[in-house]
Design an enzyme around this catalytic site. Structure first.
Site, short mmCIF file in Angstrom:
data_model
loop_
_atom_site.label_atom_id
_atom_site.label_comp_id
_atom_site.label_asym_id
_atom_site.label_seq_id
_atom_site.Cartn_x
_atom_site.Cartn_y
_atom_site.Cartn_z
N ARG A 53 1.26 -6.73 2.52
CA ARG A 53 0.80 -5.35 2.32
C ARG A 53 0.36 -4.81 3.68
O ARG A 53 0.37 -5.53 4.68
CB ARG A 53 -0.33 -5.31 1.29
CG ARG A 53 -1.29 -6.47 1.50
CD ARG A 53 -2.72 -6.22 1.48
NE ARG A 53 -3.18 -5.09 2.20
CZ ARG A 53 -3.56 -5.09 3.47
NH1 ARG A 53 -3.48 -6.18 4.21
NH2 ARG A 53 -4.03 -4.00 4.03
N GLY A 54 -0.06 -3.52 3.67
CA GLY A 54 -0.37 -2.87 4.94
C GLY A 54 0.91 -2.21 5.44
O GLY A 54 1.98 -2.86 5.46
N ARG A 90 6.99 0.51 -2.88
CA ARG A 90 5.70 1.16 -2.64
C ARG A 90 5.97 2.54 -2.03
O ARG A 90 6.57 2.65 -0.95
CB ARG A 90 4.82 0.32 -1.70
CG ARG A 90 4.51 -1.06 -2.31
CD ARG A 90 3.24 -1.66 -1.79
NE ARG A 90 2.06 -0.90 -2.13
CZ ARG A 90 0.86 -1.12 -1.59
NH1 ARG A 90 0.72 -2.05 -0.67
NH2 ARG A 90 -0.18 -0.39 -1.95
N GLN A 210 -9.54 -5.15 -0.39
CA GLN A 210 -8.90 -5.59 0.86
C GLN A 210 -9.93 -5.76 1.98
O GLN A 210 -9.75 -6.59 2.87
CB GLN A 210 -7.84 -4.57 1.31
CG GLN A 210 -6.58 -4.53 0.48
CD GLN A 210 -6.65 -3.45 -0.57
OE1 GLN A 210 -7.73 -3.14 -1.09
NE2 GLN A 210 -5.53 -2.86 -0.90
N ASP A 251 -1.21 5.04 6.17
CA ASP A 251 0.08 4.74 5.56
C ASP A 251 1.10 5.84 5.83
O ASP A 251 2.30 5.62 5.73
CB ASP A 251 -0.07 4.53 4.06
CG ASP A 251 -0.73 3.20 3.80
OD1 ASP A 251 -1.97 3.12 3.92
OD2 ASP A 251 -0.02 2.23 3.51
N ASN A 261 -4.26 7.37 3.49
CA ASN A 261 -4.73 5.99 3.68
C ASN A 261 -5.36 5.53 2.37
O ASN A 261 -5.43 6.29 1.39
CB ASN A 261 -5.72 5.91 4.85
CG ASN A 261 -5.99 4.47 5.28
OD1 ASN A 261 -5.05 3.69 5.44
ND2 ASN A 261 -7.23 4.09 5.44
N LYS A 262 -5.83 4.31 2.36
CA LYS A 262 -6.39 3.70 1.14
C LYS A 262 -7.40 4.60 0.46
O LYS A 262 -8.21 5.25 1.13
CB LYS A 262 -7.02 2.35 1.53
CG LYS A 262 -7.62 1.55 0.41
CD LYS A 262 -6.67 1.33 -0.74
CE LYS A 262 -5.34 0.71 -0.35
NZ LYS A 262 -4.34 0.76 -1.44
#
Ligand code: MRU
Length: 379
Positions: A53-54, A90, A210, A251, A261-262
């Site tokens: 991930r990332g 994703r 995370q 992202d 982003n998250k």
């Protein structure tokens, strides 16, 4: 980066050359497990299930996924199928599309018999490029942390905080999220390695944790002082002057500087803005989507399984890994995995080409001039 003294990347070719190996990030921090991935289908599953991930790592993993497919069947149909299957894993991280487009464009013009070898070289190239970009992000971000350290030393702040640079980060944008070095954590590692006293407030980052599971683990492996905080604690710490800067990854950045982003990043940006704390976004070139004029309402936001909110996994004192439910049965759940921070809340981007405000960002990437102008004019 080192794990107990041994240098690791997050993805590499197996010694027999027949597969790709990755660190299984679903098992950290309780177990360090290397997962062998031998087919494109297994790679797609590994990305969707967040074994890897990332944003930058997803891009590199997808490129290796194309190699695995081409090795087994280099036909046009197989190339189209693997592109579609990997792209669907994703939706938010644009690095995935960038890596697939890069590999696809180079392979389409080749005769099928040359595609397997070429795909391997392209995937290796994407991985190497990620490492060098992230190293440059570290070098370019380091002066920002040095400036804070100098200012604090000059101000002679007392107590334990004297000269210490307190960074707040969200999710994991460290070396686990990339092939090596990380994006947001690259300047932190550069500062720590240069002897600068740096301390990281690590948002736990519900629902998948995370921050608590991955960022805390990798900072610990590298010996960087850090403290995990509940996601809701950041605003309070900023108000109390205990955060010098916020540093996050991304992202997808739109041409105007809006940042996906998250989930939870936007709230940190709002709090930082209110408290006068600088909010920096570490963004390598492949994370910028020059086709999008603006990000708010336009960047696709991944909705993940309700189980991620409904359940928590951890280790019992007896050492067993257990998953427990924390909600009343049948409670409805929503799980948007990312949010978009408007460009007006971003102090600057740290890129491999330098540091730039949202308005200055297009000038760092003149090769996208036409695209960016078009996107911004349309927007
Ligand atoms: O859902 P994840 O864990 O893949 O989300 C990762 C993030 O949001 C990171 O901050 C982002 O990918 C930048 S990584 C260098």
């Amino acid at each position: 980066m080192n794990i107990q003294g041994t240098a690791f990347r997050t993805i590499w070719l197996s010694t027999d050359g027949a597969a790709v190996e990755v660190i299984d990030q679903t098992r950290l921090p309780h177990a360090f497990v290397i997962r062998r991935i031998g087919t494109a289908r297994a790679m797609a599953e590994a990305i969707a299930d967040m074994v890897v991930r990332g944003a930058p790592l997803i891009g590199a993993a997808a490129a290796y996924g194309v190699w695995l497919a081409m090795r087994d069947d280099p036909s046009d149909a197989a190339l189209d199928a693997v592109y579609a299957a990997l792209l669907a894993t994703r939706p938010t991280a644009v690095n995935l599309r960038w890596a697939l487009d890069t590999v696809d464009a180079a392979l389409t013009v080749l005769a099928p018999e040359h595609r397997g070898r070429a795909a391997r070289m392209l995937a290796d190239g994407i991985a190497e490029e990620d490492v060098s970009q992230n190293r440059a992000l570290g070098d370019n971000g380091l002066p920002l942390l040095q400036a804070v350290a100098e200012r604090k030393r000059d101000a002679r702040t007392g107590g334990d905080d004297r000269g210490v640079v307190n960074v707040l980060t969200h999710c994991n944008a460290g070396w686990l999220a990339t092939v090596d070095w990380g994006t947001a954590l690259a300047p932190v590692y550069a500062a720590h390695d240069a002897g600068l006293p740096v301390h990281v407030w690590v948002d736990e980052t519900r629902p998948r944790n995370q921050g608590a599971a991955l960022t805390a683990w990798e900072l610990g492996q590298h010996g960087v002082p850090h403290t995990v905080i509940a996601d809701n604690a950041g605003g309070h710490l900023m108000q109390e002057g205990r955060v010098d800067l916020v540093l996050v990854g991304t992202d997808r950045v739109a041409a105007n500087g809006d940042v996906a982003n998250k989930i939870g990043t936007y709230l940190k940006a709002l709090a930082a803005h209110d408290c006068g704390v600088p909010f920096y976004v570490a963004a390598p070139g492949p994370s910028i989507d020059w086709t999008l004029a603006a990000g708010v309402g336009a960047i696709p936001i991944e909705e993940r399984a309700a189980a991620e909110v409904r359940e928590v996994t951890g280790r019992t004192t007896a050492g067993d890994i257990r998953t427990v439910t924390i909600l009343p049965a049948d409670t409805p759940v929503a799980n948007p995995a990312f949010d978009v921070t408007p460009a007006r809340l971003v102090t600057a981007f740290i890129t491999e080409r330098g540091v730039a405000t949202p308005a200055e960002l297009p000038a760092l990437y003149p090769e996208h001039d036409g695209q960016a102008d078009e996107a911004l004019a349309e927007g």
